[in-house]
Design a protein around this motif. Structure first.
Motif, PDB file in Angstrom:
ATOM      1  N   SER A 125     -37.031  38.770  13.559  1.00  0.00           N
ATOM      2  CA  SER A 125     -37.431  38.449  15.341  1.00  0.00           C
ATOM      3  C   SER A 125     -39.080  38.999  15.858  1.00  0.00           C
ATOM      4  N   ARG A 126     -39.052  39.411  16.676  1.00  0.00           N
ATOM      5  CA  ARG A 126     -40.638  39.709  16.917  1.00  0.00           C
ATOM      6  C   ARG A 126     -40.663  41.150  16.453  1.00  0.00           C
ATOM      7  N   ARG A 127     -39.946  42.341  17.125  1.00  0.00           N
ATOM      8  CA  ARG A 127     -40.304  43.618  16.122  1.00  0.00           C
ATOM      9  C   ARG A 127     -40.080  43.288  13.917  1.00  0.00           C
ATOM     10  N   TRP A 128     -39.579  42.789  13.677  1.00  0.00           N
ATOM     11  CA  TRP A 128     -40.082  41.799  12.505  1.00  0.00           C
ATOM     12  C   TRP A 128     -41.199  42.008  12.051  1.00  0.00           C
ATOM     13  N   MET A 129     -41.623  41.140  12.978  1.00  0.00           N
ATOM     14  CA  MET A 129     -42.724  40.667  12.305  1.00  0.00           C
ATOM     15  C   MET A 129     -43.891  41.479  12.582  1.00  0.00           C
ATOM     16  N   THR A 130     -43.880  42.127  13.866  1.00  0.00           N
ATOM     17  CA  THR A 130     -44.461  43.236  13.976  1.00  0.00           C
ATOM     18  C   THR A 130     -44.738  44.386  13.063  1.00  0.00           C
ATOM     19  N   GLY A 131     -43.045  45.005  12.710  1.00  0.00           N
ATOM     20  CA  GLY A 131     -43.353  46.518  11.883  1.00  0.00           C
ATOM     21  C   GLY A 131     -43.914  45.772  10.732  1.00  0.00           C
ATOM     22  N   ALA A 132     -44.064  44.135   9.797  1.00  0.00           N
ATOM     23  CA  ALA A 132     -44.543  43.616   8.671  1.00  0.00           C
ATOM     24  C   ALA A 132     -45.711  43.439   9.051  1.00  0.00           C
ATOM     25  N   ALA A 133     -46.371  43.491   9.794  1.00  0.00           N
ATOM     26  CA  ALA A 133     -47.703  43.558   9.971  1.00  0.00           C
ATOM     27  C   ALA A 133     -48.181  44.454  10.213  1.00  0.00           C
ATOM     28  N   ILE A 134     -47.280  45.669  10.066  1.00  0.00           N
ATOM     29  CA  ILE A 134     -48.652  47.212  11.042  1.00  0.00           C
ATOM     30  C   ILE A 134     -48.187  47.372   8.854  1.00  0.00           C
ATOM     31  N   GLY A 135     -47.141  47.361   8.553  1.00  0.00           N
ATOM     32  CA  GLY A 135     -47.040  47.532   6.765  1.00  0.00           C
ATOM     33  C   GLY A 135     -48.047  46.839   5.887  1.00  0.00           C
ATOM     34  N   VAL A 136     -48.443  45.709   6.655  1.00  0.00           N
ATOM     35  CA  VAL A 136     -49.320  44.944   5.802  1.00  0.00           C
ATOM     36  C   VAL A 136     -50.198  45.418   5.870  1.00  0.00           C
ATOM     37  N   ALA A 137     -50.718  45.732   7.538  1.00  0.00           N
ATOM     38  CA  ALA A 137     -51.788  46.150   7.445  1.00  0.00           C
ATOM     39  C   ALA A 137     -52.168  47.755   6.403  1.00  0.00           C
ATOM     40  N   GLY A 138     -51.289  48.761   6.733  1.00  0.00           N
ATOM     41  CA  GLY A 138     -51.040  49.806   5.859  1.00  0.00           C
ATOM     42  C   GLY A 138     -51.689  49.189   4.198  1.00  0.00           C
ATOM     43  N   MET A 139     -51.305  48.394   3.803  1.00  0.00           N
ATOM     44  CA  MET A 139     -51.306  47.860   2.433  1.00  0.00           C
ATOM     45  C   MET A 139     -52.918  47.703   2.132  1.00  0.00           C
ATOM     46  N   ILE A 140     -53.448  46.657   2.875  1.00  0.00           N
ATOM     47  CA  ILE A 140     -54.556  46.081   3.308  1.00  0.00           C
ATOM     48  C   ILE A 140     -55.259  47.343   2.812  1.00  0.00           C
ATOM     49  N   LEU A 141     -55.499  48.456   3.481  1.00  0.00           N
ATOM     50  CA  LEU A 141     -56.220  49.661   4.128  1.00  0.00           C
ATOM     51  C   LEU A 141     -56.178  49.865   2.710  1.00  0.00           C
ATOM     52  N   LEU A 142     -54.757  50.404   2.193  1.00  0.00           N
ATOM     53  CA  LEU A 142     -54.721  51.200   0.592  1.00  0.00           C
ATOM     54  C   LEU A 142     -54.864  50.147  -0.032  1.00  0.00           C
ATOM     55  N   CYS A 143     -55.223  49.392  -1.151  1.00  0.00           N
ATOM     56  CA  CYS A 143     -56.175  48.250  -1.701  1.00  0.00           C
ATOM     57  C   CYS A 143     -57.201  48.895  -1.576  1.00  0.00           C
ATOM     58  N   VAL A 144     -58.160  48.368   0.049  1.00  0.00           N
ATOM     59  CA  VAL A 144     -59.309  48.364  -0.381  1.00  0.00           C
ATOM     60  C   VAL A 144     -60.209  49.663  -0.497  1.00  0.00           C
ATOM     61  N   ALA A 145     -59.183  50.733  -0.071  1.00  0.00           N
ATOM     62  CA  ALA A 145     -59.802  52.081  -0.523  1.00  0.00           C
ATOM     63  C   ALA A 145     -59.632  52.473  -1.730  1.00  0.00           C
ATOM     64  N   GLU A 146     -58.659  51.609  -2.444  1.00  0.00           N
ATOM     65  CA  GLU A 146     -58.509  51.704  -3.903  1.00  0.00           C
ATOM     66  C   GLU A 146     -59.841  51.386  -4.797  1.00  0.00           C
ATOM     67  N   SER A 147     -60.418  49.293  -4.268  1.00  0.00           N
ATOM     68  CA  SER A 147     -61.053  48.645  -4.975  1.00  0.00           C
ATOM     69  C   SER A 147     -61.952  48.836  -5.362  1.00  0.00           C
ATOM     70  N   ALA A 148     -62.636  50.028  -3.824  1.00  0.00           N
ATOM     71  CA  ALA A 148     -64.440  50.400  -3.352  1.00  0.00           C
ATOM     72  C   ALA A 148     -63.902  51.631  -4.950  1.00  0.00           C
ATOM     73  N   GLY A 149     -63.379  52.298  -4.572  1.00  0.00           N
ATOM     74  CA  GLY A 149     -63.895  53.709  -6.276  1.00  0.00           C
ATOM     75  C   GLY A 149     -63.742  52.186  -7.197  1.00  0.00           C
ATOM     76  N   HIS A 150     -62.957  51.300  -7.732  1.00  0.00           N
ATOM     77  CA  HIS A 150     -62.768  50.743  -8.862  1.00  0.00           C
ATOM     78  C   HIS A 150     -64.436  49.624  -9.619  1.00  0.00           C
ATOM     79  N   ALA A 151     -64.325  49.541  -7.915  1.00  0.00           N
ATOM     80  CA  ALA A 151     -66.196  48.493  -8.173  1.00  0.00           C
ATOM     81  C   ALA A 151     -67.297  49.237  -8.197  1.00  0.00           C
TER      82      ALA A 151
END
Length: 308
Positions: A125-151
């Motif tokens: 459903s569109r609702r699932w895809m929208t929700g998943a997109a929001i969640g994945v965006a959150g995952m990306i932000l978390l990853c970028v934040a942590e990767s910057a610290g490791h770099a």
């Protein structure tokens, strides 16, 4: 209709509870630094899987003919169970608790949806895809934040390897969830399906535990970490996850487990001492928003007129 909604909500709550338990695994593993990630993965999923098979033995025996008819599906799920913890804990070891968990769990919903779309022809459903997109965006932000610290500390190559292993973990996580649900849809009870899948996967992990598990017996602290991982997050958590898979689609279940990286990140900050910048906390906020968006049922207004 009321019963169906109740079952759906119980399934959602079961996955949320399991996600909180799973979110503690990375932090727990840091209390046994002398134990390799392969040993941690093998003892957690291996012993936890065998325990699931033990409590499900009666149902497994009763369903043995159905298992023989669906042995390919069972083997697929068991192989995925055997690979998942090795990739998952190695990912956290190389890239850090937060990044490893983020990539492993954050990639699973999309991979699960791809599996269901490719193999089952199931449309999302569109609702699932929208929700998943929001969640994945959150995952990306978390990853970028942590990767910057490791770099900044010169550990960038470890992060890259950890991300690759995290993607493998996400794929196998999605695959065993899909396989277990298919076994349930083919007339096998949820406890028997999960017990057989994880029990066989646990057997596959025993050689790894035999080769790498010596440090687990080197101290009471290491043994306690191993016992906790096997009994609480893996055994109790996956019993709850199996209960949920019998009530909600695998794609929804894996999406709800996006809560796990958020829990892991908070525990890593509070207990392990990892630092999470504002960008990372924003990512956690998006994960929570994703969960609310996907799981809270929409209310229809009965007073609105129906257009012709």
């Amino acid at each position: 209709m009321i019963v169906a909604r109740r079952e759906r909500m119980l399934g959602i709550l079961a996955v949320l509870f399991a996600s909180v338990l799973w979110g503690s695994t990375g932090t727990a593993a840091t209390f046994a630094p002398d134990v390799s990630p392969l040993a941690i993965g093998a003892v957690a999923m291996g012993l936890g899987g065998l325990l699931q098979a033990l409590i499900s033995a009666k149902g497994i025996i009763a369903s043995r003919h159905r298992f023989s008819q669906n042995w390919r599906m069972l083997l697929t799920g068991a192989l995925a169970v055997g690979i998942y913890p090795l990739a998952f804990y190695a990912s956290m070891h190389l890239a850090g608790v937060t990044v490893g968990t983020v990539i492993s769990i954050g990639s699973a919903p999309l991979l699960s949806a791809l599996i269901e779309y490719s193999l089952d022809g199931q449309r999302l459903s569109r609702r699932w895809m929208t929700g998943a997109a929001i969640g994945v965006a959150g995952m990306i932000l978390l990853c970028v934040a942590e990767s910057a610290g490791h770099a900044a500390t010169g550990q960038g190559s470890g992060v890259i390897a950890g991300i690759g292993l995290g993607l493998l973990a996400g794929l196998t996580y999605a695959l065993y969830s899909w396989a277990a649900r298919h076994l349930m849809q083919r007339g096998i009870g949820s406890r028997a399906a999960m017990g057989a899948t994880f029990g066989l996967g646990g057997l596959f992990l025993m050689p790894v535990l035999f080769v790498t598990g010596g440090p687990l017996l080197a101290s009471w602290n290491n043994a306690a970490v191993g016992a906790y991982m096997a009994l609480i997050p893996m055994f109790v958590g996956y019993v709850c996850f199996g209960y949920a898979l019998a009530r909600i689609p695998a794609s929804m279940a894996t999406t709800i487990t996006l809560l796990e990286p958020a829990v892991a990140a908070v525990l890593a900050v509070l207990i392990v001492g990892e630092r999470l910048p504002a960008l990372g906390w924003t990512g956690i906020g998006l994960v929570v928003l994703c969960l609310v968006f996907i799981t809270v049922p929409l209310k229809r207004r009965g007073s609105l007129p129906v257009s012709a």
